[in-house]
Design an enzyme around this catalytic site. Structure first.
Site, PDB file in Angstrom:
ATOM      1  N   ASP A   1       9.919  19.787  -9.567  1.00 32.43           N
ATOM      2  CA  ASP A   1      10.414  20.259 -10.854  1.00 32.43           C
ATOM      3  C   ASP A   1       9.286  20.896 -11.674  1.00 32.43           C
ATOM      4  O   ASP A   1       8.201  20.321 -11.814  1.00 32.43           O
ATOM      5  CB  ASP A   1      11.004  19.069 -11.613  1.00 32.43           C
ATOM      6  CG  ASP A   1      11.726  19.469 -12.872  1.00 32.43           C
ATOM      7  OD1 ASP A   1      12.729  20.197 -12.773  1.00 32.43           O
ATOM      8  OD2 ASP A   1      11.294  19.053 -13.967  1.00 32.43           O
TER       9      ASP A   1
ATOM     10  N   HIS B   1      21.863  23.263 -10.597  1.00 33.19           N
ATOM     11  CA  HIS B   1      22.244  22.380 -11.689  1.00 33.19           C
ATOM     12  C   HIS B   1      21.847  22.923 -13.058  1.00 33.19           C
ATOM     13  O   HIS B   1      22.330  22.433 -14.082  1.00 33.19           O
ATOM     14  CB  HIS B   1      21.594  21.008 -11.495  1.00 33.19           C
ATOM     15  CG  HIS B   1      20.094  21.069 -11.494  1.00 33.19           C
ATOM     16  ND1 HIS B   1      19.377  21.639 -10.462  1.00 33.19           N
ATOM     17  CD2 HIS B   1      19.177  20.656 -12.405  1.00 33.19           C
ATOM     18  CE1 HIS B   1      18.086  21.565 -10.738  1.00 33.19           C
ATOM     19  NE2 HIS B   1      17.936  20.980 -11.910  1.00 33.19           N
ATOM     20  N   ASP B   2      20.978  23.927 -13.102  1.00 33.22           N
ATOM     21  CA  ASP B   2      20.512  24.503 -14.367  1.00 33.22           C
ATOM     22  C   ASP B   2      21.189  25.820 -14.725  1.00 33.22           C
ATOM     23  O   ASP B   2      20.942  26.354 -15.810  1.00 33.22           O
ATOM     24  CB  ASP B   2      19.000  24.745 -14.314  1.00 33.22           C
ATOM     25  CG  ASP B   2      18.198  23.474 -14.515  1.00 33.22           C
ATOM     26  OD1 ASP B   2      18.708  22.546 -15.173  1.00 33.22           O
ATOM     27  OD2 ASP B   2      17.055  23.409 -14.013  1.00 33.22           O
TER      28      ASP B   2
ATOM     29  N   ASP C   1      13.958  15.180  -5.567  1.00 34.97           N
ATOM     30  CA  ASP C   1      13.290  15.815  -6.695  1.00 34.97           C
ATOM     31  C   ASP C   1      12.005  15.064  -7.016  1.00 34.97           C
ATOM     32  O   ASP C   1      12.004  13.836  -7.090  1.00 34.97           O
ATOM     33  CB  ASP C   1      14.202  15.811  -7.930  1.00 34.97           C
ATOM     34  CG  ASP C   1      14.651  17.214  -8.314  1.00 34.97           C
ATOM     35  OD1 ASP C   1      13.777  17.977  -8.740  1.00 34.97           O
ATOM     36  OD2 ASP C   1      15.841  17.522  -8.186  1.00 34.97           O
TER      37      ASP C   1
ATOM     38  N   GLU D   1       9.754  24.470  -8.141  1.00 33.15           N
ATOM     39  CA  GLU D   1      10.418  25.222  -9.199  1.00 33.15           C
ATOM     40  C   GLU D   1       9.308  25.861 -10.022  1.00 33.15           C
ATOM     41  O   GLU D   1       8.460  25.155 -10.565  1.00 33.15           O
ATOM     42  CB  GLU D   1      11.272  24.303 -10.069  1.00 33.15           C
ATOM     43  CG  GLU D   1      12.044  25.073 -11.133  1.00 33.15           C
ATOM     44  CD  GLU D   1      12.675  24.171 -12.179  1.00 33.15           C
ATOM     45  OE1 GLU D   1      13.735  24.549 -12.715  1.00 33.15           O
ATOM     46  OE2 GLU D   1      12.115  23.098 -12.482  1.00 33.15           O
TER      47      GLU D   1
END
Length: 564
Positions: free
Chosen positions: A204, A333-334, A102, A258
């Site tokens: 991210d 994960h979100d 990430d 993202e």
């Protein structure tokens, strides 16, 4: 040859995402660690996946579970040491696995040395690494925050009598990309990891990094929605091209951004090969399908429609018909677990819907991303009480509703389906205490169904398990290049029960039929009336044509046919 057909390892690979905190604890502190991932590499390799994506493992105060980074070149002590990381990376390379990490550079932690210096004085060397609004100018123009209890993205800091900007938690101040010195620091951090041998980055909220430093009021055309406004910063693509020129182009790596707020019309601005920015990105049209349009974290009262599900995937596929490349995911994960959200996690339909969703991701065009536990059909945990939640998003929204004297019970019911903690429960390895994740009480509760068939050890012993189907389906994709690069054609778009499409590459064609129904369904496909179809894989009895292009599918059945 169309540009998207140029073969790349990141197009043909399957990504397996690991939330390190929840994967495997080897130190007995209830938190997963790098040695735990290393311990499980043979298992990961056995799945047939090619690329591991690790959520943040850097030092962090953990206000947002590692997405608030205090050192971009270190390892969080709870996860291990840099020596542990180096050994993990070495072992992965030996097993033919690639690693992406990430990159969280829209914001840092407020405990990062840059911010600690930035807040000391207005003339500090690091002041311009962050976005500040002097209080003498009055209240800054409204900016919305995802995680702030009051929804306010400006936080007053009395040391210098100024406000700083934070699109997320107040402990996640936004970095000021408009400062070239800040960008150089970020590029140096990226080179640090690439030089170690890391194979890429998931970036991210990369669509948010550019800001208009005049900080104007939200233009009326956004109708009060800050997300697309955040994604249209004036220098965004200039920064991405600079990043590519300075860093990305120097290595054989993959990038996936993202990109909340990015729409169909903007897609190729990011991934058209000629623009030299990113390889692919995550859009969020599917993730919004069952959410209330006015409240990004609230589930819609009405069930989502398969026709809309098909439309979203078909439209995004069509964007990349000639240029660029897409990504495919159903959870991470979100977002809550895929089988609970897009399938059916009842005992009756859990197996078929989990494997049907695997079939879907592995037969569509784009790089498929699977989230740890998805291969065994892990489900939402659906906590009852606020005390069980650990995620800042749920906790702070609970406080907001509490402050407004809102309906807390309705909120908790919503979180049973919507909360990010549904996706973060520990990996279910076996039927021993804590599902084999840890010898002590884990940081987040384990889902009780690990004793009821949803564990790796149980499914390894069952040739007809979700796990074994997952492995088989990955091999089907790897063995049939048409399922990677082939053209996609949607069939029967108005059918609300069956998702049917073809994949065609050179002289090969495949027909994919997916039932999203709790009932037995029949369909008629006239173009296959006099065509021989050879079943390749199915999660149930492979029912061939009944007659003259008519098919019958059991609840949540998936079947892939090769067209002869």
């Amino acid at each position: 040859m169309k540009d998207y057909m140029h073969r790349k390892w990141w197009k043909e690979g399957v990504v397996y995402q690991i939330y390190p905190r929840s994967f495997q604890d080897t130190t007995g502190n209830g938190i997963g660690d790098l040695q735990g991932i290393r311990k499980r590499l043979d298992y990961i390799k056995s799945l047939g996946v090619d690329i591991i994506w690790l959520n943040p493992i850097y030092p962090s105060p953990n206000d947002d579970n590692g997405y608030d980074i205090s050192d971009y070149r270190g390892i969080m002590a709870a996860f291990g040491t840099m020596a542990d990381f180096d050994q993990l990376l070495k072992d992965m390379k030996q097993k033919g696995l690639k690693l992406i990490m990430d990159l969280v550079v829209n914001h840092s932690s407020d405990e990062h040395p840059w911010f600690q210096e930035s807040r000391k004085s207005r003339d500090n060397k690091y002041r311009d690494y962050y976005h500040w609004w002097p209080a003498e100018k009055g209240t800054p123009p409204k900016r919305w925050s995802y995680f702030d209890v009051e929804g306010n993205a400006w936080k007053y800091d009395k040391t210098t009598d100024a406000y700083y900007l934070h699109y997320f938690s107040e402990k996640q101040p936004d970095l000021k990309w408009e400062n070239p010195e800040l960008r150089k620091e970020i590029y140096d951090c990226m080179r640090f990891w690439f030089d170690k041998g890391v194979d890429g980055f998931r970036m991210d909220v990369i669509s948010f990094i550019s800001k208009d430093t005049e900080y104007p009021e939200l233009p009326e055309r956004y109708c009060g929605n800050f997300v697309p406004f955040y994604a249209e910063g004036p220098k965004l693509h200039g920064y991405l091209r600079e990043m590519n020129t300075e860093v990305l182009s120097k290595y054989d790596i993959m990038t996936v951004g993202e990109a909340p707020g990015v729409n169909l019309e903007q897609a190729l601005d990011f991934v058209n090969e000629d623009r030299k920015e990113l390889n692919m990105f995550f859009h969020f049209d599917l993730m919004a399908l069952d959410r209330d349009g006015n409240e990004v974290f609230k589930m819609n009262d009405k069930p989502w429609k398969l026709t809309e599900f098909k439309k979203i995937h078909s439209q995004w596929n069509n964007v990349f018909t000639e240029k660029g490349w897409g990504s495919l995911f159903l959870n991470n994960h979100d977002f809550p677990r895929s089988v609970s959200r897009w399938g059916n996690d009842s005992q009756q339909h859990w197996y078929n819907s989990a494997t049907m969703l695997h079939t879907f991701l592995l037969t569509m065009r784009g790089t498929p991303y699977f989230y740890y536990g998805e291969e065994i059909g892990m489900t939402n945990i659906k906590f009852e009480n606020i005390e069980e939640y650990k995620d800042i998003n749920t906790i702070n929204r609970y406080k907001t509703i509490q402050n407004e004297d809102g309906d807390l019970q309705a909120f908790l019911e919503n979180e049973k389906e919507a909360s990010r903690d549904n996706a973060r429960t520990p990996m279910q390895w076996d039927t021993t205490e804590n599902a084999g994740f840890s010898k002590v009480v884990p940081w987040l509760k384990v889902n009780d169904n690990y004793t009821q068939g949803i564990s790796v050890a149980t499914q390894e012993k069952d040739a007809n398990s979700v796990l074994h189907y997952f492995r088989a389906m990955i091999q089907v994709r790897k063995n049939h290049l048409a399922l990677v690069y082939g053209d996609y054609e949607l069939l029967i778009p108005e059918n609300e029960k069956i998702y049917a499409y073809t994949r065609t590459f050179e002289d090969e064609q495949y027909l994919i039929l997916l039932s999203f129904s709790i009932n037995q369904e029949q369909l008629f496909l006239e173009q296959f009336s006099n065509i021989h179809l050879e079943p390749v894989i199915s999660n149930g009895k492979a029912v061939s044509k009944i007659r003259d292009g008519k098919f019958q599918l059991m609840p949540y059945q998936a079947i892939v046919y090769k067209v002869r």
